[in-house]
Design a protein around this motif. Structure first.
Motif, PDB file in Angstrom:
ATOM      1  N   THR A  81       0.668  -1.401  -0.036  1.00 45.89           N
ATOM      2  CA  THR A  81      -0.046   0.152   0.108  1.00 45.89           C
ATOM      3  C   THR A  81       0.932   1.264  -0.088  1.00 45.89           C
ATOM      4  O   THR A  81       0.544   2.131  -0.576  1.00 45.89           O
ATOM      5  CB  THR A  81      -0.754   0.093   1.160  1.00 45.89           C
ATOM      6  OG1 THR A  81      -0.171   0.035   2.486  1.00 45.89           O
ATOM      7  CG2 THR A  81      -1.907  -1.099   0.986  1.00 45.89           C
ATOM      8  N   GLU A  82       1.887   1.199   0.806  1.00 45.83           N
ATOM      9  CA  GLU A  82       2.766   2.151   0.985  1.00 45.83           C
ATOM     10  C   GLU A  82       3.269   2.766  -0.748  1.00 45.83           C
ATOM     11  O   GLU A  82       3.336   3.962  -0.822  1.00 45.83           O
ATOM     12  CB  GLU A  82       3.996   2.087   1.908  1.00 45.83           C
ATOM     13  CG  GLU A  82       5.023   3.495   1.886  1.00 45.83           C
ATOM     14  CD  GLU A  82       6.000   2.979   2.718  1.00 45.83           C
ATOM     15  OE1 GLU A  82       6.903   3.717   2.936  1.00 45.83           O
ATOM     16  OE2 GLU A  82       6.250   2.134   3.592  1.00 45.83           O
ATOM     17  N   TYR A  83       4.074   1.766  -1.273  1.00 44.10           N
ATOM     18  CA  TYR A  83       4.320   2.020  -2.513  1.00 44.10           C
ATOM     19  C   TYR A  83       3.293   2.543  -3.669  1.00 44.10           C
ATOM     20  O   TYR A  83       3.550   3.221  -4.465  1.00 44.10           O
ATOM     21  CB  TYR A  83       5.185   0.679  -3.102  1.00 44.10           C
ATOM     22  CG  TYR A  83       5.792   1.021  -4.364  1.00 44.10           C
ATOM     23  CD1 TYR A  83       6.815   1.996  -4.695  1.00 44.10           C
ATOM     24  CD2 TYR A  83       5.569   0.262  -5.571  1.00 44.10           C
ATOM     25  CE1 TYR A  83       7.313   2.210  -5.831  1.00 44.10           C
ATOM     26  CE2 TYR A  83       6.099   0.510  -6.813  1.00 44.10           C
ATOM     27  CZ  TYR A  83       7.140   1.288  -6.890  1.00 44.10           C
ATOM     28  OH  TYR A  83       7.766   1.778  -8.044  1.00 44.10           O
ATOM     29  N   ILE A  84       2.272   1.748  -3.671  1.00 47.70           N
ATOM     30  CA  ILE A  84       1.037   2.162  -4.493  1.00 47.70           C
ATOM     31  C   ILE A  84       0.678   3.362  -4.200  1.00 47.70           C
ATOM     32  O   ILE A  84       0.401   4.229  -5.307  1.00 47.70           O
ATOM     33  CB  ILE A  84       0.007   1.039  -4.171  1.00 47.70           C
ATOM     34  CG1 ILE A  84       0.109  -0.308  -4.724  1.00 47.70           C
ATOM     35  CG2 ILE A  84      -1.285   1.339  -5.184  1.00 47.70           C
ATOM     36  CD1 ILE A  84       0.790  -0.624  -6.161  1.00 47.70           C
TER      37      ILE A  84
ATOM     38  N   GLU B   8       5.613   3.290 -13.485  1.00 46.65           N
ATOM     39  CA  GLU B   8       7.246   3.557 -12.922  1.00 46.65           C
ATOM     40  C   GLU B   8       8.093   3.804 -14.293  1.00 46.65           C
ATOM     41  O   GLU B   8       8.949   4.560 -14.003  1.00 46.65           O
ATOM     42  CB  GLU B   8       7.370   1.871 -12.623  1.00 46.65           C
ATOM     43  CG  GLU B   8       7.227   1.376 -11.147  1.00 46.65           C
ATOM     44  CD  GLU B   8       7.538   0.322 -11.001  1.00 46.65           C
ATOM     45  OE1 GLU B   8       7.727  -0.206  -9.766  1.00 46.65           O
ATOM     46  OE2 GLU B   8       8.082  -0.847 -11.816  1.00 46.65           O
ATOM     47  N   THR B   9       7.621   3.360 -15.292  1.00 49.17           N
ATOM     48  CA  THR B   9       8.244   3.843 -16.651  1.00 49.17           C
ATOM     49  C   THR B   9       8.421   5.180 -16.776  1.00 49.17           C
ATOM     50  O   THR B   9       9.394   5.959 -17.093  1.00 49.17           O
ATOM     51  CB  THR B   9       7.643   2.991 -17.857  1.00 49.17           C
ATOM     52  OG1 THR B   9       7.744   1.638 -17.674  1.00 49.17           O
ATOM     53  CG2 THR B   9       8.341   3.334 -19.249  1.00 49.17           C
ATOM     54  N   THR B  10       7.030   5.629 -16.511  1.00 47.27           N
ATOM     55  CA  THR B  10       6.869   7.270 -16.544  1.00 47.27           C
ATOM     56  C   THR B  10       7.821   7.950 -15.745  1.00 47.27           C
ATOM     57  O   THR B  10       8.581   8.735 -15.827  1.00 47.27           O
ATOM     58  CB  THR B  10       5.473   7.776 -16.429  1.00 47.27           C
ATOM     59  OG1 THR B  10       4.693   7.167 -17.272  1.00 47.27           O
ATOM     60  CG2 THR B  10       5.244   8.995 -16.457  1.00 47.27           C
TER      61      THR B  10
ATOM     62  N   SER C  39      -6.131   3.483 -19.576  1.00 47.24           N
ATOM     63  CA  SER C  39      -7.417   3.661 -19.204  1.00 47.24           C
ATOM     64  C   SER C  39      -8.394   2.326 -19.144  1.00 47.24           C
ATOM     65  O   SER C  39      -9.072   2.375 -18.222  1.00 47.24           O
ATOM     66  CB  SER C  39      -7.924   4.668 -20.154  1.00 47.24           C
ATOM     67  OG  SER C  39      -7.402   6.010 -20.146  1.00 47.24           O
ATOM     68  N   TYR C  40      -7.906   1.455 -20.159  1.00 46.53           N
ATOM     69  CA  TYR C  40      -8.854   0.458 -20.253  1.00 46.53           C
ATOM     70  C   TYR C  40      -8.651  -0.298 -18.959  1.00 46.53           C
ATOM     71  O   TYR C  40      -9.610  -0.934 -18.115  1.00 46.53           O
ATOM     72  CB  TYR C  40      -8.548  -0.444 -21.554  1.00 46.53           C
ATOM     73  CG  TYR C  40      -9.305  -1.926 -21.576  1.00 46.53           C
ATOM     74  CD1 TYR C  40     -10.393  -1.875 -22.292  1.00 46.53           C
ATOM     75  CD2 TYR C  40      -8.950  -3.040 -20.983  1.00 46.53           C
ATOM     76  CE1 TYR C  40     -11.125  -3.223 -22.630  1.00 46.53           C
ATOM     77  CE2 TYR C  40      -9.518  -4.209 -20.967  1.00 46.53           C
ATOM     78  CZ  TYR C  40     -10.674  -4.096 -21.850  1.00 46.53           C
ATOM     79  OH  TYR C  40     -11.293  -5.383 -21.972  1.00 46.53           O
ATOM     80  N   LEU C  41      -7.363  -0.606 -18.543  1.00 45.11           N
ATOM     81  CA  LEU C  41      -6.874  -1.414 -17.427  1.00 45.11           C
ATOM     82  C   LEU C  41      -7.380  -0.845 -16.281  1.00 45.11           C
ATOM     83  O   LEU C  41      -7.955  -1.707 -15.241  1.00 45.11           O
ATOM     84  CB  LEU C  41      -5.370  -1.432 -17.457  1.00 45.11           C
ATOM     85  CG  LEU C  41      -4.585  -2.354 -18.545  1.00 45.11           C
ATOM     86  CD1 LEU C  41      -3.098  -2.213 -18.182  1.00 45.11           C
ATOM     87  CD2 LEU C  41      -4.975  -3.785 -18.789  1.00 45.11           C
ATOM     88  N   ILE C  42      -7.414   0.405 -16.118  1.00 42.43           N
ATOM     89  CA  ILE C  42      -7.933   0.983 -14.917  1.00 42.43           C
ATOM     90  C   ILE C  42      -9.372   0.785 -14.765  1.00 42.43           C
ATOM     91  O   ILE C  42     -10.005   0.592 -13.792  1.00 42.43           O
ATOM     92  CB  ILE C  42      -7.772   2.447 -14.975  1.00 42.43           C
ATOM     93  CG1 ILE C  42      -6.094   2.871 -14.619  1.00 42.43           C
ATOM     94  CG2 ILE C  42      -8.217   3.521 -13.748  1.00 42.43           C
ATOM     95  CD1 ILE C  42      -5.647   4.014 -14.913  1.00 42.43           C
ATOM     96  N   LYS C  43      -9.974   0.810 -15.827  1.00 39.28           N
ATOM     97  CA  LYS C  43     -11.583   0.798 -15.882  1.00 39.28           C
ATOM     98  C   LYS C  43     -11.927  -0.709 -15.410  1.00 39.28           C
ATOM     99  O   LYS C  43     -12.790  -1.135 -14.834  1.00 39.28           O
ATOM    100  CB  LYS C  43     -12.065   1.114 -17.305  1.00 39.28           C
ATOM    101  CG  LYS C  43     -13.653   0.931 -17.457  1.00 39.28           C
ATOM    102  CD  LYS C  43     -14.337   2.067 -16.631  1.00 39.28           C
ATOM    103  CE  LYS C  43     -15.742   1.876 -17.013  1.00 39.28           C
ATOM    104  NZ  LYS C  43     -16.529   2.907 -16.265  1.00 39.28           N
ATOM    105  N   CYS C  44     -11.202  -1.715 -15.749  1.00 40.31           N
ATOM    106  CA  CYS C  44     -11.302  -3.165 -15.374  1.00 40.31           C
ATOM    107  C   CYS C  44     -11.110  -3.057 -14.074  1.00 40.31           C
ATOM    108  O   CYS C  44     -11.969  -4.032 -13.449  1.00 40.31           O
ATOM    109  CB  CYS C  44     -10.409  -4.025 -16.191  1.00 40.31           C
ATOM    110  SG  CYS C  44     -10.686  -4.355 -17.786  1.00 40.31           S
TER     111      CYS C  44
ATOM    112  N   ASN D 244       0.687  -4.501 -14.619  1.00 43.59           N
ATOM    113  CA  ASN D 244       0.869  -3.774 -15.850  1.00 43.59           C
ATOM    114  C   ASN D 244       0.771  -2.225 -15.563  1.00 43.59           C
ATOM    115  O   ASN D 244       1.422  -1.351 -16.328  1.00 43.59           O
ATOM    116  CB  ASN D 244      -0.361  -4.113 -16.652  1.00 43.59           C
ATOM    117  CG  ASN D 244      -0.120  -5.510 -17.457  1.00 43.59           C
ATOM    118  OD1 ASN D 244      -0.987  -6.158 -18.064  1.00 43.59           O
ATOM    119  ND2 ASN D 244       1.129  -6.069 -17.208  1.00 43.59           N
ATOM    120  N   ILE D 245      -0.352  -1.757 -14.822  1.00 47.64           N
ATOM    121  CA  ILE D 245      -0.379  -0.476 -14.155  1.00 47.64           C
ATOM    122  C   ILE D 245       0.616   0.198 -13.778  1.00 47.64           C
ATOM    123  O   ILE D 245       1.318   1.279 -13.913  1.00 47.64           O
ATOM    124  CB  ILE D 245      -1.672  -0.293 -13.439  1.00 47.64           C
ATOM    125  CG1 ILE D 245      -3.068  -0.605 -14.211  1.00 47.64           C
ATOM    126  CG2 ILE D 245      -1.732   0.836 -12.977  1.00 47.64           C
ATOM    127  CD1 ILE D 245      -4.287  -0.692 -13.543  1.00 47.64           C
TER     128      ILE D 245
END
Length: 357
Positions: A169-172, A308-310, A324-329, A302-303
């Motif tokens: 939770t801390e990292y997220i 992290e890449t950004t 956006s698709y992954l977040i929606k799921c 994936n999210i």
């Protein structure tokens, strides 16, 4: 330190040292094109009459020396016990890991034998002529099952990090932008569920954590699969790797308009993968029933990887249609990566209207 900066340093400083360490005199050394989110600089080294080598330079500072040693120790263990993996090459000093320091920055260097064969994408996603694609699905499961069986009796000298060392939770909370509060809530709930799962050696151990057709070569004469790129390997549930295989399987049927046909294909596909997997190791039904849960975990990875890449590139976070698709799921609790849900479009697979963050 950015990817481009490392290439510059590599040309002027690192490669001469690496050439000496890994005895690359006479080898043609070429840069391997990095994929999106790549965290290493990789070189292909070829010389007529000699074993082709891969040299990997890790430059980000989020992994420790112990982590790298844990990775290469695991790869060598798999290779020596019959795992179909690309073996580690020791340097002329006898080391499986070399550390080179330049201007107070440490670069960790590893050498590997180049795996025989080609990537599936390099063969235009065509399998062996005259051989049913089910052979590939079965072999994909079988190779993974062998690695997991070996992991069940693996006792490392250098222990790699565990899933919750990174996914917590801390990292997220630090990584995901505050505007995505619902996503954070869903990720925290997912982590809470995972914390309650069994972690005995039959279901939890060293996994590849990125087992997909981009990370193994196929010998198209024999069908043999050779796995590489254990850069994300960690201690996790074996079901994660299987769920990742499921999510990559959708590519074979993603343009089919009939939802029921997509369902039937995925059932048959995964049944064949599991048949190969179970030919090497056992997996309990109670874990297989958690496939939808671990598909969510794959989406979470994936999210996290996207953000992290950004972060590593120094750019501001933003959402494209795929993210956006992954977040929606996750936000709407849509199972199976939305593949059987009305959110899915075979004209624009796994895309959704861009979310403002």
């Amino acid at each position: 330190m950015t990817y481009r900066e490392v290439i510059k340093i590599g040309d002027s400083y690192l490669l001469p040292k690496i050439s000496e360490l890994y005895e690359l005199d006479g080898y043609k050394i070429s840069l391997v094109k990095a994929h999106d989110g790549g965290r290493n600089v990789v070189y292909n080294c070829e010389k007529e009459g000699a074993v082709s080598k891969i040299i990997r330079i890790a430059f980000l500072d989020d992994r420790s020396r112990e982590d790298f040693l844990g990775e290469v120790e695991y790869i060598r263990y798999l290779y020596e016990h019959g795992g179909s993996v690309s073996n580690v090459i020791s340097s002329r000093n006898g080391n499986v890991l070399e550390e080179i320091t330049h201007e107070n920055h440490s670069f960790y260097v590893c050498g590997f034998e180049r795996a025989n064969g080609k990537l599936l994408v390099e063969n235009s996603y065509r399998y062996r002529e005259g051989v049913p694609i089910t052979e590939y699905f079965y072999n994909c499961g079988k190779i993974l099952g062998k690695m997991h069986q070996l992991s069940k009796v693996y006792t490392p000298a250098h222990k790699r990090y565990s899933f919750f060392d990174k996914y917590n939770t801390e990292y997220i909370d630090k990584l995901i932008p505050p505007s995505l509060s619902l996503l954070k809530k869903k990720l925290f709930e997912l982590l809470k569920t995972l914390e309650g799962l069994d972690r005995n050696c039959e279901c939890f151990g060293m996994v590849h954590f990125d087992y997909s057709d981009g990370n193994y070569m196929i010998d198209f004469d024999t069908g043999k699969i050779t796995v590489f790129d254990f850069d994300n390997s960690c201690f996790c549930w074996y079901m994660y790797d299987l769920a990742n295989v499921w999510t990559h399987g959708v590519g074979w049927i993603q343009f089919e308009t009939d939802t029921e046909k997509r369902k039937k294909f995925m059932e048959d596909y995964f049944e064949t993968v599991l048949a190969g997997y179970k030919s090497e190791t056992d997996i309990k039904d109670v874990m297989l029933e958690k496939l939808p849960l671990f598909i969510k975990v794959v989406i979470m990875e994936n999210i996290v990887d996207t953000f992290e890449t950004t972060l590593n590139s120094g750019e501001e976070p933003e959402c494209d249609e795929e993210l956006s698709y992954l977040i929606k799921c996750l936000e709407d609790d849509i199972p199976y990566k939305g593949f059987f849900h009305e959110i899915y479009s075979c004209e624009e697979p796994f895309e959704y209207e861009i979310q403002d963050i």
